[in-house]
Design a protein around this motif. Structure first.
Motif, PDB file in Angstrom:
ATOM      1  N   GLN A   1       0.824  -1.202   0.000  1.00 38.83           N
ATOM      2  CA  GLN A   1       0.000   0.000   0.000  1.00 38.83           C
ATOM      3  C   GLN A   1       0.861   1.258   0.000  1.00 38.83           C
ATOM      4  O   GLN A   1       1.865   1.341   0.704  1.00 38.83           O
ATOM      5  CB  GLN A   1      -0.925   0.014   1.214  1.00 38.83           C
ATOM      6  CG  GLN A   1      -1.862   1.214   1.258  1.00 38.83           C
ATOM      7  CD  GLN A   1      -2.964   1.051   2.279  1.00 38.83           C
ATOM      8  OE1 GLN A   1      -4.022   0.524   1.982  1.00 38.83           O
ATOM      9  NE2 GLN A   1      -2.717   1.511   3.488  1.00 38.83           N
ATOM     10  N   ALA A   2       0.461   2.225  -0.798  1.00 40.04           N
ATOM     11  CA  ALA A   2       1.154   3.507  -0.852  1.00 40.04           C
ATOM     12  C   ALA A   2       0.892   4.295   0.433  1.00 40.04           C
ATOM     13  O   ALA A   2      -0.045   3.986   1.178  1.00 40.04           O
ATOM     14  CB  ALA A   2       0.676   4.304  -2.060  1.00 40.04           C
ATOM     15  N   PRO A   3       1.689   5.313   0.715  1.00 40.58           N
ATOM     16  CA  PRO A   3       1.450   6.143   1.902  1.00 40.58           C
ATOM     17  C   PRO A   3       0.065   6.780   1.864  1.00 40.58           C
ATOM     18  O   PRO A   3      -0.405   7.203   0.813  1.00 40.58           O
ATOM     19  CB  PRO A   3       2.547   7.211   1.813  1.00 40.58           C
ATOM     20  CG  PRO A   3       3.603   6.611   0.958  1.00 40.58           C
ATOM     21  CD  PRO A   3       2.898   5.735  -0.007  1.00 40.58           C
TER      22      PRO A   3
ATOM     23  N   SER B   1       8.658   7.064   2.447  1.00 38.53           N
ATOM     24  CA  SER B   1       9.158   6.986   1.076  1.00 38.53           C
ATOM     25  C   SER B   1       9.199   5.558   0.536  1.00 38.53           C
ATOM     26  O   SER B   1       9.099   5.352  -0.678  1.00 38.53           O
ATOM     27  CB  SER B   1      10.554   7.610   0.995  1.00 38.53           C
ATOM     28  OG  SER B   1      11.440   6.984   1.908  1.00 38.53           O
ATOM     29  N   ARG B   2       9.330   4.551   1.407  1.00 36.83           N
ATOM     30  CA  ARG B   2       9.359   3.165   0.926  1.00 36.83           C
ATOM     31  C   ARG B   2       8.055   2.806   0.228  1.00 36.83           C
ATOM     32  O   ARG B   2       8.047   2.017  -0.721  1.00 36.83           O
ATOM     33  CB  ARG B   2       9.614   2.211   2.094  1.00 36.83           C
ATOM     34  CG  ARG B   2      11.021   2.279   2.660  1.00 36.83           C
ATOM     35  CD  ARG B   2      11.198   1.354   3.856  1.00 36.83           C
ATOM     36  NE  ARG B   2      11.120  -0.036   3.469  1.00 36.83           N
ATOM     37  CZ  ARG B   2      10.106  -0.851   3.779  1.00 36.83           C
ATOM     38  NH1 ARG B   2       9.070  -0.376   4.463  1.00 36.83           N
ATOM     39  NH2 ARG B   2      10.111  -2.104   3.406  1.00 36.83           N
ATOM     40  N   GLY B   3       6.953   3.383   0.707  1.00 34.67           N
ATOM     41  CA  GLY B   3       5.667   3.099   0.090  1.00 34.67           C
ATOM     42  C   GLY B   3       5.500   3.715  -1.287  1.00 34.67           C
ATOM     43  O   GLY B   3       4.587   3.345  -2.033  1.00 34.67           O
ATOM     44  N   LEU B   4       6.374   4.661  -1.651  1.00 33.81           N
ATOM     45  CA  LEU B   4       6.297   5.306  -2.964  1.00 33.81           C
ATOM     46  C   LEU B   4       7.061   4.552  -4.045  1.00 33.81           C
ATOM     47  O   LEU B   4       6.856   4.794  -5.241  1.00 33.81           O
ATOM     48  CB  LEU B   4       6.864   6.732  -2.878  1.00 33.81           C
ATOM     49  CG  LEU B   4       6.059   7.767  -2.100  1.00 33.81           C
ATOM     50  CD1 LEU B   4       6.866   9.053  -1.968  1.00 33.81           C
ATOM     51  CD2 LEU B   4       4.736   8.050  -2.801  1.00 33.81           C
ATOM     52  N   VAL B   5       7.938   3.634  -3.627  1.00 33.18           N
ATOM     53  CA  VAL B   5       8.838   2.995  -4.590  1.00 33.18           C
ATOM     54  C   VAL B   5       8.076   2.205  -5.649  1.00 33.18           C
ATOM     55  O   VAL B   5       8.297   2.379  -6.857  1.00 33.18           O
ATOM     56  CB  VAL B   5       9.844   2.079  -3.850  1.00 33.18           C
ATOM     57  CG1 VAL B   5      10.691   1.317  -4.866  1.00 33.18           C
ATOM     58  CG2 VAL B   5      10.733   2.904  -2.932  1.00 33.18           C
ATOM     59  N   LEU B   6       7.178   1.328  -5.251  1.00 34.33           N
ATOM     60  CA  LEU B   6       6.465   0.489  -6.225  1.00 34.33           C
ATOM     61  C   LEU B   6       5.568   1.306  -7.161  1.00 34.33           C
ATOM     62  O   LEU B   6       5.584   1.060  -8.375  1.00 34.33           O
ATOM     63  CB  LEU B   6       5.652  -0.582  -5.491  1.00 34.33           C
ATOM     64  CG  LEU B   6       6.462  -1.685  -4.811  1.00 34.33           C
ATOM     65  CD1 LEU B   6       5.532  -2.725  -4.184  1.00 34.33           C
ATOM     66  CD2 LEU B   6       7.413  -2.355  -5.786  1.00 34.33           C
ATOM     67  N   PRO B   7       4.775   2.267  -6.663  1.00 35.80           N
ATOM     68  CA  PRO B   7       3.993   3.080  -7.600  1.00 35.80           C
ATOM     69  C   PRO B   7       4.861   3.840  -8.598  1.00 35.80           C
ATOM     70  O   PRO B   7       4.505   3.936  -9.782  1.00 35.80           O
ATOM     71  CB  PRO B   7       3.235   4.053  -6.688  1.00 35.80           C
ATOM     72  CG  PRO B   7       3.162   3.363  -5.379  1.00 35.80           C
ATOM     73  CD  PRO B   7       4.431   2.581  -5.258  1.00 35.80           C
ATOM     74  N   ILE B   8       5.993   4.376  -8.139  1.00 35.56           N
ATOM     75  CA  ILE B   8       6.878   5.119  -9.045  1.00 35.56           C
ATOM     76  C   ILE B   8       7.480   4.189 -10.089  1.00 35.56           C
ATOM     77  O   ILE B   8       7.534   4.517 -11.281  1.00 35.56           O
ATOM     78  CB  ILE B   8       7.981   5.839  -8.246  1.00 35.56           C
ATOM     79  CG1 ILE B   8       7.372   6.995  -7.440  1.00 35.56           C
ATOM     80  CG2 ILE B   8       9.075   6.360  -9.167  1.00 35.56           C
ATOM     81  CD1 ILE B   8       8.339   7.644  -6.476  1.00 35.56           C
ATOM     82  N   LEU B   9       7.922   2.999  -9.669  1.00 39.11           N
ATOM     83  CA  LEU B   9       8.485   2.038 -10.622  1.00 39.11           C
ATOM     84  C   LEU B   9       7.447   1.602 -11.647  1.00 39.11           C
ATOM     85  O   LEU B   9       7.749   1.497 -12.841  1.00 39.11           O
ATOM     86  CB  LEU B   9       9.021   0.816  -9.875  1.00 39.11           C
ATOM     87  CG  LEU B   9      10.357   0.969  -9.153  1.00 39.11           C
ATOM     88  CD1 LEU B   9      10.718  -0.333  -8.439  1.00 39.11           C
ATOM     89  CD2 LEU B   9      11.459   1.370 -10.118  1.00 39.11           C
ATOM     90  N   ALA B  10       6.217   1.367 -11.195  1.00 33.37           N
ATOM     91  CA  ALA B  10       5.159   0.942 -12.116  1.00 33.37           C
ATOM     92  C   ALA B  10       4.903   2.006 -13.182  1.00 33.37           C
ATOM     93  O   ALA B  10       4.672   1.687 -14.356  1.00 33.37           O
ATOM     94  CB  ALA B  10       3.876   0.652 -11.334  1.00 33.37           C
TER      95      ALA B  10
END
Length: 317
Positions: free
Chosen positions: A165-167, A179-188
């Motif tokens: 889940q994102a932040p 910021s860890r929660g932003l990594v997957l959405p940004i990569l996608a």
């Protein structure tokens, strides 16, 4: 340049006006209308009539559209039927978060795609070029939601190092605090953009390698590194700059999917939830904002092209 800007701004205003008309008509021709979507399939005819009268849906479409445009001119996008909040305030809360997501995704994509495109252009038709081209086409052809699911499976389940889940913070500071929660959405969001930008960059590098100014620079004794990174790359950035403006609707549509998958509290999730509940004011407001952003992005791209490429400046003059 002034005449060029005036012409482009005039075109932008016409496009935005047409978008408001088309979207307004499409949304108001949905079977059942907004009353049925809000009140549910069990709503009585009297309840639907009262709802339509309260919100002006019992008037003619031209009257409804005029009411909508009049509100826009005063900064009023209407009020949400389901969230009991003005659409302007909802968009004001959500759009900075979507801009953070799309902005960081685009930045990551450019940082990868530009050097990758230059490298491929210089080593065209090699085994590595074919291999990377294959990977790029796979990334381009794969739907965003599938890429997001793959990232979730790999980095949240198989190798559980990132949260699914994102932040959920209300502020931008809160988003960056997790910021860890932003990594997957940004990569996608970045993967598909890398595929697009790298292909354009590779083609532009191939075109510029055959130009006379490259041969002249080499004849003057300039190092290959200087020729590539100072001369070729600068001129090859023109199509990338143009693509940035035209990629805005693609980025926003990708954000809609990404935000839904990762429950990211941005414009995409707001739009998705509004579509499920037939919350017309939010849908109209979101589409209008995206249209304006797309037009502004195209205008900025044209201006940047004029500064980067002397040939464009000459054509404008």
């Amino acid at each position: 340049m002034t005449r060029f800007l005036a012409k482009r701004i005039g075109q932008a205003l016409v496009v935005v006006a047409l978008v408001t008309v088309i979207v307004f008509l499409l949304l108001h021709t949905v079977p059942g209308g907004p009353a049925r979507g809000i009140l549910g399939p069990q709503a009585t005819a009297a309840a639907i009539a009262a709802f339509n009268h309260e919100h002006g849906f019992d008037r003619s479409l031209p009257e409804q559209y005029w009411m909508y445009v009049s509100g826009l001119l005063h900064g009023d996008l209407g009020a949400s039927y389901t969230l009991n909040q003005s659409v302007s305030s909802l968009i004001e809360q959500r759009i900075p978060k979507t801009l953070v997501l799309t902005g960081l995704s685009t930045l990551v994509a450019l940082l990868v795609a530009i050097p990758l495109g230059v490298w491929q252009g210089r080593r065209r038709k090699g085994l590595t070029d074919y291999f990377i081209t294959t990977l790029v086409f796979i990334g381009y052809a794969t739907p965003v939601f599938f890429l997001a699911l793959i990232l979730v499976i790999v980095f949240a389940e198989k190798i559980p190092i990132l949260p699914v889940q994102a932040p959920q913070a209300e502020t931008l500071a809160g988003l960056f605090a997790d910021s860890r929660g932003l990594v997957l959405p940004i990569l996608a969001g970045a993967i598909a953009s890398v595929a697009v930008f790298s292909r354009y960059m590779r083609s532009a590098v191939l075109d510029n390698l055959a130009e006379d100014y490259v041969r002249t620079a080499r004849a003057k004794g300039a190092s290959e590194r200087r020729v590539v990174w100072l001369h070729i790359m600068r001129n090859s950035l023109t199509p990338i700059v143009a693509m940035l403006g035209y990629q805005l609707p693609v980025l926003f549509s990708g954000a809609l999917v990404i935000e839904s998958v990762f429950n990211y509290p941005g414009m995409g999730l707001l739009f998705w939830n509004a579509a499920q509940t037939s919350d017309y004011p939010i849908l109209l407001g979101a589409v209008l904002v995206i249209a304006v952003a797309t037009v502004i992005g195209s205008l900025i791209a044209d201006i940047l092209q004029a500064f980067i490429d002397p040939r464009v400046r000459g054509a404008i003059k």
